[in-house]
Scaffold this motif. Structure first.
Motif, PDB file in Angstrom:
ATOM      1  N   GLY A  22      -3.834   5.197   2.514  1.00 35.34           N
ATOM      2  CA  GLY A  22      -5.271   4.799   2.635  1.00 35.34           C
ATOM      3  C   GLY A  22      -6.053   4.764   1.332  1.00 35.34           C
ATOM      4  O   GLY A  22      -5.501   4.959   0.282  1.00 35.34           O
ATOM      5  N   SER A  52       5.944  -8.254  14.957  1.00 35.12           N
ATOM      6  CA  SER A  52       5.318  -8.442  16.153  1.00 35.12           C
ATOM      7  C   SER A  52       6.182  -8.552  17.267  1.00 35.12           C
ATOM      8  O   SER A  52       7.413  -9.063  17.134  1.00 35.12           O
ATOM      9  N   MET A  98       0.795  -8.682   4.703  1.00 32.08           N
ATOM     10  CA  MET A  98       0.672 -10.150   4.204  1.00 32.08           C
ATOM     11  C   MET A  98      -0.693 -10.690   4.049  1.00 32.08           C
ATOM     12  O   MET A  98      -1.622 -10.167   4.309  1.00 32.08           O
ATOM     13  N   GLN A 125       0.689  -1.233  -0.077  1.00 29.74           N
ATOM     14  CA  GLN A 125       0.123  -0.156   0.042  1.00 29.74           C
ATOM     15  C   GLN A 125       0.860   1.353   0.017  1.00 29.74           C
ATOM     16  O   GLN A 125       1.850   1.483   0.973  1.00 29.74           O
TER      17      GLN A 125
HETATM   18  P1  C2E Z   1      -1.784  -2.427  10.051  1.00 27.36           P
HETATM   19  O1  C2E Z   1      -0.339  -2.408   9.952  1.00 27.36           O
HETATM   20  O2  C2E Z   1      -2.328  -1.215  10.806  1.00 27.36           O
HETATM   21  O3  C2E Z   1      -2.095  -2.004   8.528  1.00 27.36           O
HETATM   22  C1  C2E Z   1      -3.100  -1.168   8.069  1.00 27.36           C
HETATM   23  C2  C2E Z   1      -4.241  -2.064   7.816  1.00 27.36           C
HETATM   24  O4  C2E Z   1      -5.375  -1.043   7.688  1.00 27.36           O
HETATM   25  C3  C2E Z   1      -4.353  -3.065   6.655  1.00 27.36           C
HETATM   26  O5  C2E Z   1      -5.347  -4.173   6.975  1.00 27.36           O
HETATM   27  C4  C2E Z   1      -4.936  -2.233   5.356  1.00 27.36           C
HETATM   28  O6  C2E Z   1      -5.250  -2.958   4.321  1.00 27.36           O
HETATM   29  C5  C2E Z   1      -5.877  -1.394   6.090  1.00 27.36           C
HETATM   30  N1  C2E Z   1      -6.282  -0.138   5.432  1.00 27.36           N
HETATM   31  C6  C2E Z   1      -5.300   0.588   4.716  1.00 27.36           C
HETATM   32  N2  C2E Z   1      -5.816   1.918   4.195  1.00 27.36           N
HETATM   33  C7  C2E Z   1      -7.499   1.617   4.665  1.00 27.36           C
HETATM   34  C8  C2E Z   1      -8.430   2.682   4.404  1.00 27.36           C
HETATM   35  O7  C2E Z   1      -8.402   3.582   3.865  1.00 27.36           O
HETATM   36  N3  C2E Z   1      -9.601   2.159   4.863  1.00 27.36           N
HETATM   37  C9  C2E Z   1      -9.711   0.866   5.526  1.00 27.36           C
HETATM   38  N4  C2E Z   1     -10.896   0.461   5.879  1.00 27.36           N
HETATM   39  N5  C2E Z   1      -8.648   0.010   5.894  1.00 27.36           N
HETATM   40  C10 C2E Z   1      -7.493   0.602   5.207  1.00 27.36           C
HETATM   41  P2  C2E Z   1      -4.868  -5.586   6.579  1.00 27.36           P
HETATM   42  O8  C2E Z   1      -3.947  -5.669   5.461  1.00 27.36           O
HETATM   43  O9  C2E Z   1      -6.087  -6.156   6.981  1.00 27.36           O
HETATM   44  O10 C2E Z   1      -3.690  -6.122   7.953  1.00 27.36           O
HETATM   45  C11 C2E Z   1      -4.245  -5.794   9.167  1.00 27.36           C
HETATM   46  C12 C2E Z   1      -3.191  -6.218  10.147  1.00 27.36           C
HETATM   47  O11 C2E Z   1      -2.338  -7.217   9.954  1.00 27.36           O
HETATM   48  C13 C2E Z   1      -2.002  -4.836   9.970  1.00 27.36           C
HETATM   49  O12 C2E Z   1      -2.578  -3.666  10.545  1.00 27.36           O
HETATM   50  C14 C2E Z   1      -0.901  -5.443  10.710  1.00 27.36           C
HETATM   51  O13 C2E Z   1      -1.052  -5.174  12.173  1.00 27.36           O
HETATM   52  C15 C2E Z   1      -1.000  -7.153  10.579  1.00 27.36           C
HETATM   53  N6  C2E Z   1      -0.188  -7.622   9.486  1.00 27.36           N
HETATM   54  C16 C2E Z   1      -0.207  -7.441   8.138  1.00 27.36           C
HETATM   55  N7  C2E Z   1       0.826  -8.191   7.593  1.00 27.36           N
HETATM   56  C17 C2E Z   1       1.790  -8.404   8.568  1.00 27.36           C
HETATM   57  C18 C2E Z   1       3.099  -8.685   8.574  1.00 27.36           C
HETATM   58  O14 C2E Z   1       3.469  -9.122   7.536  1.00 27.36           O
HETATM   59  N8  C2E Z   1       3.618  -9.224   9.656  1.00 27.36           N
HETATM   60  C19 C2E Z   1       2.928  -8.854  10.890  1.00 27.36           C
HETATM   61  N9  C2E Z   1       3.720  -9.003  12.249  1.00 27.36           N
HETATM   62  N10 C2E Z   1       1.538  -7.984  10.927  1.00 27.36           N
HETATM   63  C20 C2E Z   1       0.935  -7.976   9.733  1.00 27.36           C
END
Ligand code: C2E
Ligand code: MG
Ligand code: MG
Ligand code: MG
Length: 292
Positions: free
Chosen positions: A258, A120, A62, A45
């Motif tokens: 975003g 994490s 991821m 993103q």
């Molecule tokens: P995060 O790091 O806070 O990532 C931001 C999340 O908000 C992402 O969800 C993204 O898709 C979503 N997002 C971004 N812009 C917008 C927007 O304008 N509106 C809305 N409604 N959502 C938006 P995602 O991809 O589902 O990831 C969720 C969480 O999972 C991430 O939150 C992060 O904490 C975790 N995560 C994802 N990939 C990894 C990784 O490789 N390693 C670790 N440890 N955690 C991960």
């Protein structure tokens, strides 16, 4: 009759609970081989500089496509991965894949200034993390400053000393560090100042409530001002509207991420996005400023 309902309610609870437990077990079992099976991928993103709209980074997120369950959201599988310790191998996979992609973008002249990867708590506990990342950066020819590691506020607060130590170690390597989901935890100012941070990522829950008449603007303005006093940059997550972006720019927030700019994109689409973006930025830079 009341008794009957109670009984049904109880049975429903059991069925629901067992459904959830079995899904969790499914996830746990199949997550073990997900990486080797090639079921994991990274979406990217864009992160945007609010002053001129330039893309200054990409956050790697991821994704898991399970052969039977379909797309499992990270909110679900990351939690299981953390509980079981599987976050160590899949977290390393994500770091390596992000660096590999950054190296590829670099060689085709598309690389943004930085790539952000989420870390994490378990990963921060890994005593070999810093050395492993150092080798990784070398392997893919990535400048340490081009890697940003995101640690959530609750992770940073959960285990004070060790996390502070690890982050200082990582900082000595030269990587950039940010606090993710800022504002949702209970970080105190004195605690925050112990971390060698570069940036705060303002949580989406605050951004969502901007410019919709909820009077949340003062809270976000206070976060940005506080960050400024601590010499930290700010990036707002979850920016969806022009009004939110305008407000953030006005209060001095430097960057945003975003759906207003882009959803997270699979690698190929992210590469196309970067290609189009760079062409547009070059055209804008080459254009006569009087025409703007
Ligand atoms: P995060 O790091 O806070 O990532 C931001 C999340 O908000 C992402 O969800 C993204 O898709 C979503 N997002 C971004 N812009 C917008 C927007 O304008 N509106 C809305 N409604 N959502 C938006 P995602 O991809 O589902 O990831 C969720 C969480 O999972 C991430 O939150 C992060 O904490 C975790 N995560 C994802 N990939 C990894 C990784 O490789 N390693 C670790 N440890 N955690 C991960
Ligand atoms: Mg993040
Ligand atoms: Mg976040
Ligand atoms: Mg978040």
């Amino acid at each position: 009759e009341a008794k009957e309902r109670g009984k049904n309610g109880y049975m429903f609870f059991n069925a629901e609970l067992s459904r959830r437990l079995s899904r969790k077990l499914d996830i746990e079992t199949s997550l073990r081989r997900a990486a080797e099976a090639g079921e994991l991928s990274l979406f990217y993103q864009p992160q945007i500089r609010l002053s001129d709209g330039c893309c200054i980074g990409m956050e790697a997120l991821m994704r898991w496509s399970h052969p039977v369950l379909g797309q499992v959201p990270p909110s679900e599988f990351i939690a299981v991965a953390e509980e079981t310790g599987l976050i160590l191998p899949i977290g390393r996979w994500a770091l390596e894949e992000a660096c590999r992609q950054m190296g590829e973008w670099r060689s085709s002249g598309l690389a943004p200034r930085r790539i952000a990867v989420n870390l994490s708590l378990r990963q921060l506990h890994d005593p070999h993390l810093t050395e492993w990342i150092s080798n990784l950066l070398e392997r893919y020819g990535i400048d340490p400053g081009a890697l940003e590691l995101e640690v959530t506020e609750s992770t940073a607060m959960s285990d004070g000393d060790l996390v502070v130590l690890r982050m200082r170690e990582l900082k000595r390597l030269g990587v950039s560090l940010s606090i993710d989901d800022f504002g949702t935890g209970y970080a105190s100012l004195s605690h925050l100042s112990q971390f060698p941070l570069d940036r705060l990522k303002i949580d989406r829950s605050f951004v969502r409530e901007l410019a919709v008449g909820l009077n949340r603007e003062p809270i976000v303005a206070a976060i940005v001002a506080m960050a400024g006093h601590l010499q930290l940059e700010t990036i707002a997550e979850g920016v969806e509207s022009d009004a939110q972006a305008d407000f953030l720019r006005m209060i001095g927030c430097k960057e945003a991420q975003g759906h207003k700019y882009s959803q997270p994109l699979p690698a190929e689409a992210a590469t196309e996005w970067l290609t189009a973006r760079i062409a547009a930025e070059q055209a804008a830079a080459g254009a006569d400023p009087m025409d703007a």
